[in-house]
Write a protein that holds these residues in place. Structure first.
Motif, short mmCIF file in Angstrom:
data_model
loop_
_atom_site.label_atom_id
_atom_site.label_comp_id
_atom_site.label_asym_id
_atom_site.label_seq_id
_atom_site.Cartn_x
_atom_site.Cartn_y
_atom_site.Cartn_z
N ASP A 1 5.65 10.09 -2.70
CA ASP A 1 4.56 9.18 -3.03
C ASP A 1 4.38 9.06 -4.54
OD1 ASP A 1 4.02 8.75 -0.36
OD2 ASP A 1 2.43 10.27 -0.26
N SER B 1 -8.32 2.03 -4.54
CA SER B 1 -7.13 1.21 -4.81
C SER B 1 -6.95 0.13 -3.75
CB SER B 1 -5.88 2.10 -4.90
OG SER B 1 -5.68 2.83 -3.70
N ASN B 2 -7.27 0.44 -2.51
CA ASN B 2 -7.10 -0.55 -1.46
C ASN B 2 -8.21 -1.59 -1.42
OD1 ASN B 2 -4.63 -0.03 0.42
ND2 ASN B 2 -5.39 2.00 -0.11
N THR C 1 -9.82 3.99 -9.89
CA THR C 1 -8.70 4.78 -9.35
C THR C 1 -7.99 5.52 -10.46
OG1 THR C 1 -8.36 3.09 -7.63
CG2 THR C 1 -6.60 4.69 -7.97
N THR D 1 0.85 -1.17 0.00
CA THR D 1 0.00 0.00 0.00
C THR D 1 0.89 1.22 0.00
OG1 THR D 1 -0.05 0.16 2.38
CG2 THR D 1 -1.77 -1.10 1.35
N ASN E 1 -1.60 6.57 -11.30
CA ASN E 1 -1.56 5.84 -10.03
C ASN E 1 -0.81 4.53 -10.21
OD1 ASN E 1 -2.80 3.79 -7.96
ND2 ASN E 1 -3.23 5.82 -7.13
N TRP F 1 -7.59 6.58 -2.49
CA TRP F 1 -7.06 5.62 -1.51
C TRP F 1 -8.01 4.44 -1.36
CZ3 TRP F 1 -8.09 2.84 2.73
CH2 TRP F 1 -7.01 2.28 3.40
N THR F 2 -9.30 4.72 -1.21
CA THR F 2 -10.25 3.66 -0.93
C THR F 2 -10.42 2.72 -2.11
OG1 THR F 2 -11.44 5.30 0.42
CG2 THR F 2 -12.52 3.19 0.05
N THR G 1 0.19 3.69 1.66
CA THR G 1 -0.29 4.42 2.81
C THR G 1 0.23 3.80 4.08
OG1 THR G 1 -2.21 3.01 3.02
CG2 THR G 1 -2.41 4.93 1.59
#
Length: 429
Positions: free
Chosen positions: A82, A218-219, A240, A9, A247, A215-216, A11
């Motif tokens: 990032d 992709s995860n 995404t 991730t 990305n 974020w949401t 993150t």
């Protein structure tokens, strides 16, 4: 060699996944649906971050006491890391956060910024010290609790993480939902984890916040993949990319699909090559090595591993690539792998770190010590496929066939997640 590609991730919340899997009914990765995102000029996130760095650098040049400018520049460098993977940017951010802490009257946001920076560098104990000291004083308790949960999970301090999670329990809070999703997954409750992330996705969409949606999407795409919901996984990678065409995390996820699901290493490599142009980090070469091994090209596989080791040797990376280095070194230099595995366990006492120590012990002929490590620190403490596989190797070496069979059966149901190279090794157990 058997290098298993582990998706990171981008993150703080690292996603430890289970092995549930099912086979989709038809091909799901259509080149036409992602082709536009492979254009090498798609590096807008890096360009934007560079522009932010330039803007705040000019402001800071005029007034070096400007605390707002220092903090903003530190954040801009974090964004640049990032977007580009440039480790120098992460180090620059660290220096600026430290300077901001020195001169700021209200230190809260800068301490948390530095802690986040340390977590990115895998300097978890330093991040913990910063956050615990901050939490003991007058601080934004909730924001600090979020980060303390993150760092406790990274360090394997699960009781403290659970306590912290209880402190900010709120099913209507995005930050709570993404963390309780991680907690559920750690406990092997993948379906629950997905439900929590779906609630977080609803919040991100209702707020129409681009960063949260990126974020949401992709995860949750990763989670769907681990649950065998590959169409859902692919669709969320595309969602995404619609928001952020460069990305790299989602492109990497699609590359894994082309390789693991379709066995199309040529296309998977083409996708990876399009990422490396603007996000050149060492671990892409591990996937390239694995795919070369799958193709039967040992020379190319070893060359990619050499490239990975050369890039990861950059001292600025510190411990960031230790886990990957251990997996490479157990076959190349077992003694060095063992030393590095002990170092990693000292850095973070998680089941994932201990399973690498057990593997290194096994490769050094210490099969009894490896068994003790598995029994005390790994067994029934993680559902991560590589931990299960390495546990099986240790059990097998110690003649415990009755413990190998259940693991083999579980891993056979995770062929997409573990990839074809490891799936073939599982069949040999």
């Amino acid at each position: 060699m058997n290098i298993k590609y582990l998706i990171y991730t981008a993150t703080v919340v690292l996603l430890i996944v289970s092995c549930k899997n099912e086979t989709p009914k038809a091909e799901i990765v259509e080149t036409s649906s992602y082709e536009a995102y492979l254009n090498n000029v798609n590096k807008q996130s890096t360009v934007n971050a560079e522009q932010e760095v330039a803007y705040w650098s000019k402001r800071l040049d005029k007034d070096t006491t400007g605390i707002g400018d220092i903090g903003a520049l530190a954040g801009a460098y974090s964004s640049l890391f990032d977007a580009s993977g440039n480790i120098n940017a992460l180090k620059n951010s660290e220096v600026l956060y430290k300077r901001a802490i020195e001169i700021a009257a209200s230190k809260d946001p800068y301490v948390r910024g530095l802690a986040h920076n340390y977590i990115s560098q895998h300097r978890f104990k330093e991040a913990k010290t910063l956050l615990e000291d901050l939490y003991a004083g007058p601080t934004n308790k909730r924001a600090t609790e979020f980060m303390l949960f993150d760092v406790y999970m990274e360090l394997g301090e699960y009781e403290k993480a659970d306590q912290m999670l209880g402190n900010f329990r709120n099913n209507g809070d995005y930050n709570y939902l993404i963390r309780v999703a991680k907690w559920s997954d750690y406990n092997g409750e993948l379906d629950s984890a997905i439900r929590y992330l779906e609630k977080a996705k609803d919040i991100a969409e209702s707020r129409d916040t681009k960063a949260l949606k990126i974020w949401t999407y992709s995860n949750i795409a990763d989670f769907y993949g681990h649950a065998g919901r590959l169409n859902d996984s692919y669709n969320h990678y595309i969602k995404t990319l619609e928001l952020q065409p460069d990305n790299s995390y989602s492109k990497k996820g699609i590359a894994w699909m082309k390789y693991s699901k379709e066995k199309n290493t040529t296309e998977a490599n083409r996708i990876l090559d399009s990422i490396i142009v603007h996000h050149n980090i060492p671990d892409y070469y591990l996937l390239k090595a694995e795919m070369a091994e799958f193709d039967g090209d040992t020379i190319k596989a070893n060359a990619y591993l050499d490239t990975f080791m050369e890039k990861a040797a950059n001292p600025m990376y510190g411990a960031m690539y230790n886990t990957y280095k251990i997996e490479v070194l157990v076959d190349r230099d077992p003694v060095k792998a063992l030393a590095l595995a002990n170092e990693e366990v000292n850095n973070r006492e998680t089941p994932e770190a201990y399973q690498l120590l057990a593997l290194a012990q096994l490769k050094n002929g210490q099969k009894k010590e490896a068994l003790k490590t598995i029994e005390e620190h790994v067994a029934e403490k993680t559902y991560e496929p590589m931990a299960l596989y390495h546990s099986a190797l240790v059990y097998q070496a110690n003649g415990l066939k009755d413990k190998v069979e259940p693991i083999k059966e579980e891993l056979q149901g995770a062929s997409y997640e573990i990839g074809p190279v490891l799936a073939a090794e599982v069949e040999k157990l």
